[in-house]
Write an enzyme that holds these catalytic residues in place. Structure first.
Site, mmCIF file in Angstrom:
data_model
loop_
_atom_site.group_PDB
_atom_site.id
_atom_site.type_symbol
_atom_site.label_atom_id
_atom_site.label_comp_id
_atom_site.label_asym_id
_atom_site.label_seq_id
_atom_site.Cartn_x
_atom_site.Cartn_y
_atom_site.Cartn_z
ATOM 1 C CG HIS A 104 16.168 65.917 57.964
ATOM 2 N ND1 HIS A 104 16.647 66.920 58.736
ATOM 3 C CD2 HIS A 104 16.596 65.762 56.789
ATOM 4 C CE1 HIS A 104 17.262 67.725 57.929
ATOM 5 N NE2 HIS A 104 17.146 67.180 56.731
ATOM 6 C CD GLU A 161 20.213 65.325 55.010
ATOM 7 O OE1 GLU A 161 20.059 65.901 53.551
ATOM 8 O OE2 GLU A 161 19.433 65.540 55.688
HETATM 9 P P1 PGA Z 1 20.002 72.204 52.800
HETATM 10 O O1 PGA Z 1 19.136 71.140 53.502
HETATM 11 O O2 PGA Z 1 19.624 71.736 51.114
HETATM 12 O O3 PGA Z 1 19.040 73.250 52.924
HETATM 13 O O4 PGA Z 1 21.163 72.240 53.148
HETATM 14 C C1 PGA Z 1 19.234 69.614 53.338
HETATM 15 C C2 PGA Z 1 18.565 68.906 54.062
HETATM 16 O O5 PGA Z 1 18.495 69.141 55.323
HETATM 17 O O6 PGA Z 1 17.860 67.576 53.548
#
Ligand code: PGA
Length: 233
Positions: A104, A161
């Site tokens: 992540h 992401e």
């Molecule tokens: P968020 O986070 O939905 O708060 O933008 C997504 C993530 O970090 O996986």
């Protein structure tokens, strides 16, 4: 591959939020909601912080929650051994953990994780029969893929992401996500790709048109908000 059906994967990442009591309350409300939504066309994955794992694993044994699976938010890049503070894949055995989020951007940014460490986590997860959800942004898609054993790429799920979309309310337009999903599939093989970054009830359906699921941070914390999102799937 651990994908159990063709239904989209909706991953709730609680990050470092919630007390024990708050986790119990979330599951109480979630279970009640699920009991009246047994026709939900989704596979829900909950990634609680480690202290809530045993509790969550027990809750997921309930028949109402058979479409809900457990993930961890991270995993040690090392096997079981003398690695104080790390949670190894072996530590997870018996909890029916199906997925492990690895790499992540918050792990990369605040804990300085490298592509190689993420690749080692992929290896540890797969050896334990856990499907890794590899998070990446397009800037380092190729570099991350190059660090992973080529034989293991096709066993991953990839979470695309974009950094600026995480926790910002600035979800990336679907038109920009679609070509990156295609590029991820070129690099990893025809793996499930999910999108993460400010996903909420109002935008989830758009992403499911181009991805196989979503990774939800902020909108997963409040159970009403999260079940509201599930209603749009
Ligand atoms: P968020 O986070 O939905 O708060 O933008 C997504 C993530 O970090 O996986």
């Amino acid at each position: 591959m651990n994908i159990l059906s063709n239904h989209p994967l909706i991953v709730a990442n609680w990050k470092s939020h919630k007390t024990r009591e708050a986790a119990v309350a979330w599951f109480d409300a979630y279970e009640a909601w699920m009991a009246s939504h047994s026709n939900l066309q989704a596979q829900v994955v909950v990634a609680p912080p480690f202290p809530a794992l045993m509790f969550a694993a027990n809750r997921l044994l309930k028949p109402e929650l058979r479409q809900t699976f457990l993930a961890v938010q991270d995993l040690s890049p090392f096997p079981a051994g003398a690695y104080t503070g790390a949670v190894s894949a072996q530590n997870l055995s018996g909890f029916d953990v199906r997925f492990a989020i690895v790499g992540h951007s918050e792990r990369r940014r605040y804990f300085h994780e490298t592509h190689q460490e993420v690749a080692n986590k992929v290896d540890q997860a797969l050896q334990a029969g856990i499907t890794p959800i590899v998070c990446l942004d397009d800037e380092y898609l190729s570099a991350q893929a190059a660090a992973i054993n080529p034989d293991q790429l096709k066993s991953c799920i990839v979470a695309y992401e974009p950094l600026e979309a995480i926790g910002s309310g600035l979800n990336q337009p679907v038109a920009e996500v679609a070509p990156i999903v295609a590029r991820i599939k070129e690099v990893f093989g025809n793996v499930p790709v999910i999108y993460g970054g400010s996903v909420e009830a109002d935008n989830v359906a758009e992403y499911l048109g181009v991805c196989q699921g979503v990774l939800v941070g902020g909108a997963s914390l409040d159970v009403k908000e999260f079940t509201g999102l599930l209603e749009k799937v």
